[in-house]
Design an enzyme around this catalytic site. Structure first.
Site, short mmCIF file in Angstrom:
data_model
loop_
_atom_site.label_atom_id
_atom_site.label_comp_id
_atom_site.label_asym_id
_atom_site.label_seq_id
_atom_site.Cartn_x
_atom_site.Cartn_y
_atom_site.Cartn_z
N LYS A 71 15.14 56.98 -45.36
CA LYS A 71 16.08 57.50 -46.37
C LYS A 71 17.05 56.41 -46.82
O LYS A 71 17.31 56.24 -48.01
CB LYS A 71 16.85 58.70 -45.80
CG LYS A 71 15.98 59.96 -45.71
CD LYS A 71 16.62 61.04 -44.86
CE LYS A 71 15.69 62.25 -44.72
NZ LYS A 71 16.17 63.25 -43.76
N GLN A 115 21.31 63.63 -39.78
CA GLN A 115 19.91 63.98 -39.50
C GLN A 115 19.82 65.07 -38.44
O GLN A 115 20.43 64.97 -37.37
CB GLN A 115 19.16 62.71 -39.03
CG GLN A 115 17.69 62.90 -38.78
CD GLN A 115 16.88 63.13 -40.06
OE1 GLN A 115 17.24 62.68 -41.15
NE2 GLN A 115 15.78 63.86 -39.95
N ASP A 140 22.78 67.11 -48.21
CA ASP A 140 21.69 67.89 -47.62
C ASP A 140 21.80 69.36 -48.03
O ASP A 140 20.89 70.15 -47.78
CB ASP A 140 21.77 67.78 -46.08
CG ASP A 140 20.41 67.52 -45.46
OD1 ASP A 140 19.45 67.35 -46.21
OD2 ASP A 140 20.33 67.48 -44.21
#
Ligand SMILES: NC(=O)c1ccc[n+]([C@@H]2O[C@H](COP(=O)([O-])OP(=O)(O)OC[C@H]3O[C@@H](n4cnc5c(N)ncnc54)[C@H](OP(=O)(O)O)[C@@H]3O)[C@@H](O)[C@H]2O)c1
Length: 309
Positions: A71, A115, A140
């Site tokens: 990412k 994450q 996110d």
């Protein structure tokens, strides 16, 4: 609908009488992701700053290491600034919350991604960390403020995988309005927010899960099936109505029949579904690439909002 002819076919134990089967159209993620990234890049040109994505990871689970580094690398490739905080698995909750607070206050940081999941041994609460992220930087889209905005039809940052599924279908001209969409899986990460986005797009939505009594009968009603379960090849050809569109969100590592040490990645949908569905997204190379593209797109949207464009 696939073209039907009299010779019949046997698919995963189910006879489809009188059907000549045509393989499904492949909903490849790469072209759709490239289109989304082109939009992100065009928006970036109009920004007074270079957007910055900061990724935070706890522990060294190999899949998480791979995803976080990828990412950060993809952000750089798009011309964004990026940062990666790799924290030890025994990091304290206080230290993580302090890091998140400092990123929230850093005017150079546009988006923060923590994450998930955290290592099983970690004492850090995922819920507390997610709640600590400034919703305006929550690229996110998992902060409850953004979840609420999704369900209230207010603008906010959308979770990357569900938004990526919608972008994938749109790229291939598949309209869900008026269609019966069956989503298998009800996680906060995928199933539930996707149901919200499908409703927004005027689909009729059913969410199935582990307590759904007859999964096959439920899935067979669908014009569009989305599998987000985490069970290799759970959705078989016999469960899919001929001509349905099938999106496979699952990523499962199984033993490699060719003996590869790292195993093989497969989805939640059996490959033979390609013989009954009209369209099917592959694993790998389908929803996964859309998720990453959507993350970068969200980072640009967050930067736009922070600079009130
Ligand atoms: N492609 C991507 O970018 C991407 C992104 C995120 C996740 N994923 C993958 O998508 C999959 C799902 O992820 P997740 O985070 O949503 O997983 P999760 O939190 O474990 O949720 C799984 C869901 O599937 C349901 N389920 C489990 N077994 C079932 C069964 N036999 N029949 C029907 N439903 C069943 C569960 O039902 P209950 O609620 O009743 O337990 C739950 O709602 C995983 O393979 C994950 O790796 C891929």
């Amino acid at each position: 609908m696939p073209d039907l002819s009299p010779d019949g076919a046997r698919i995963d134990g189910a006879r489809i009488d009188g059907a000549r089967i045509e393989a499904a159209r492949v909903l490849a993620g790469e072209p759709a992701a490239a289109a989304l990234l082109a939009q992100a890049q065009a928006k970036m040109q109009a920004l007074p700053i270079v957007p910055k994505l900061v990724v935070v990871r706890i522990g060294d689970d190999p899949a998480s290491v791979y995803y976080t580094r990828m990412k950060a690398r993809r952000a750089k490739k798009l011309g964004m600034a990026s940062g990666l905080h790799e924290l030890p698995s025994d990091v304290s909750e206080t230290a993580v919350l302090e890091l998140v607070a400092s990123l929230n206050h850093d005017p150079l940081v546009s988006g923060i991604l923590v994450q998930l999941p955290f290592p099983k041994t970690s004492a850090v609460s995922q819920a507390k960390v997610l709640a600590a992220i400034d919703p305006a930087k929550d690229v996110d889209g998992l902060h409850v403020a953004n979840t609420g905005r999704l369900w209230a039809d207010e603008p906010g940052l959308l979770p990357c995988t569900p938004a990526g599924v919608m972008a994938l279908l749109a790229h291939y001209g598949i309209a869900v309005a008026g269609q019966h969409v069956v989503i298998v899986g009800r996680s906060h990460l995928v199933g539930k927010p996707l149901a919200g986005l499908m409703l927004r797009a005027n689909a009729t939505v059913t969410i199935a899960h582990s307590r759904t009594p007859d999964l096959a009968a439920t899935v067979r009603q669908a014009d569009v099936v989305v599998a987000a379960v985490g069970r290799p090849w759970l959705i078989t050809a016999a469960m899919v109505r001929p001509g349905a569109v099938v999106v496979d969100v699952g990523i499962n590592r199984v033993p490699d029949p060719d003996g590869g040490e790292d195993g093989k990645l497969v989805g939640d949908v059996h490959p033979e579904v390609a013989m009954v569905a009209s369209a099917l997204s592959p694993v790998p190379g389908g929803v996964g690439v859309m998720t990453v593209a959507q993350l970068l797109y969200n980072t640009v949207l967050a930067a736009e909002q922070q600079h009130q464009l």
